[in-house]
Design an enzyme around this catalytic site. Structure first.
Site, mmCIF file in Angstrom:
data_model
loop_
_atom_site.group_PDB
_atom_site.id
_atom_site.type_symbol
_atom_site.label_atom_id
_atom_site.label_comp_id
_atom_site.label_asym_id
_atom_site.label_seq_id
_atom_site.Cartn_x
_atom_site.Cartn_y
_atom_site.Cartn_z
ATOM 1 N N ASP A 149 0.876 -1.168 0.000
ATOM 2 C CA ASP A 149 0.000 0.000 0.000
ATOM 3 C C ASP A 149 0.917 1.223 0.000
ATOM 4 O OD1 ASP A 149 -2.846 1.209 0.921
ATOM 5 O OD2 ASP A 149 -1.244 2.179 2.045
ATOM 6 N N CYS A 178 0.967 2.945 3.802
ATOM 7 C CA CYS A 178 1.380 2.173 4.976
ATOM 8 C C CYS A 178 2.827 2.453 5.341
ATOM 9 C CB CYS A 178 1.182 0.688 4.683
ATOM 10 S SG CYS A 178 1.988 -0.413 5.846
ATOM 11 N N CYS A 191 5.131 -0.476 4.779
ATOM 12 C CA CYS A 191 5.327 -0.689 3.341
ATOM 13 C C CYS A 191 6.401 0.273 2.837
ATOM 14 C CB CYS A 191 4.030 -0.449 2.582
ATOM 15 S SG CYS A 191 2.691 -1.565 3.006
ATOM 16 N N ARG A 242 -5.343 -0.419 1.275
ATOM 17 C CA ARG A 242 -6.016 -0.873 2.503
ATOM 18 C C ARG A 242 -7.231 -0.022 2.864
ATOM 19 N NH1 ARG A 242 -2.224 1.162 7.456
ATOM 20 N NH2 ARG A 242 -1.649 3.166 6.576
#
Length: 291
Positions: free
Chosen positions: A156, A159, A162, A186
């Protein structure tokens, strides 16, 4: 074995964005499980008669997690099983002590003798098939010239973990790991997050656009025919509840954020176990551990 232990305790969260990096690394690090188990002190447990089904249930739980506190053990509502309360969770163990079932956290069935997460074995095969349904052309790939391992990472752009993983993408490649990114906005389909990921996948240079989006440099808004919704749906079917989620080529989940060197160690270990298990003479003696 350490991976199994944390799954039993429900300590691995698929949403690494909710974890500290150090905690996430510790929970997904499968290195030296025997040493970790040897150092762990035994937790509390009720008194049980030696050789009884209750004693076998306690031993089975301790096989996976020596330091867990077991508050109660007794007859289960279903025949052939004992019921235990451990760390606030209900655990069912077969009377012979071999099979352990954890009904929470999505449910998981473990073979305590073979040290296998039988549920994960089934899920891994499903995830492998699901990932295969996403064309390679629809993945954003960062790979060294001759990768030793390839992982699929549902990611994502917003995130935090991430972003941390992607900030170290060069080191993952130096470790011989190819990373194939799959989209999982998400916030859901139609969200601003989703629109950013569509823009990334519609960019002329997807790799550059993904890096810019994860660095808060912005990415030009674009629309095109894309597979973001398909990838998102596949992520949900694969059991993803948060990002990132790392899968090896066989569909085994390796957790959320895992530092490059530790991920390489985990992948090497799984590959070695897989080769050993494939040999008929060694399949029973050296089983493959589950996540």
């Amino acid at each position: 074995m350490k991976r199994i232990m944390f799954a039993v305790l429900g300590a691995i969260s698929l949403s690494a964005c909710a974890q500290a990096p150090q905690a996430a690394a510790a929970k997904t690090d499968p290195v030296k499980p025997a040493a970790a188990a040897a150092e762990a002190p035994k937790g509390a447990a009720p008194k049980v008669a030696a050789g009884s089904a209750d004693a076998r249930a306690v031993d089975a739980i301790r096989t996976l997690s020596p330091n867990i506190n077991i508050d109660k053990v007794g007859a289960a509502p279903m025949p052939g099983f004992r019921e235990a309360l451990a760390q606030g969770q209900v655990v069912y163990v077969s009377d012979d002590g071999r099979y352990l079932f954890l009904p929470g956290s999505g449910g998981a069935l473990f073979d305590t003798q073979a040290k296998r997460n039988l549920s994960e074995d089934t899920l891994a095969g499903m995830r492998k098939d699901l990932v295969k349904s996403i064309p390679v052309s629809e993945r954003i790939v960062f790979s060294p010239p001759n990768p030793k391992h390839t992982v699929a990472v549902f990611t994502d752009v917003e995130c935090g973990y991430c972003r941390k993983l992607h900030s170290e993408i060069a080191e993952y490649n130096r470790q011989g790991i190819a990373v194939e990114y799959l989209a999982f906005p998400r916030a859901g389909i139609g969200s601003e997050d989703y629109k950013k990921m569509v823009s990334v996948w519609c960019a002329a240079d997807r790799r550059k656009a993904l890096t810019e989006a994860k660095s808060d440099h912005g990415v030009a808004a674009k629309e095109c025919k894309n597979t973001i919704e398909q990838q998102y749906n596949i992520g949900q079917r694969a059991g993803l509840t948060g990002t990132p989620m790392i899968l090896n080529s066989e569909g085994v989940q390796l957790g959320g954020y895992v530092p490059p060197a530790q991920l390489r160690q985990a992948l090497d270990k799984l590959a070695a176990e897989s080769k050993t298990a494939a040999k008929p003479t060694a399949a029973v003696a050296t089983p493959v551990g589950g996540l």
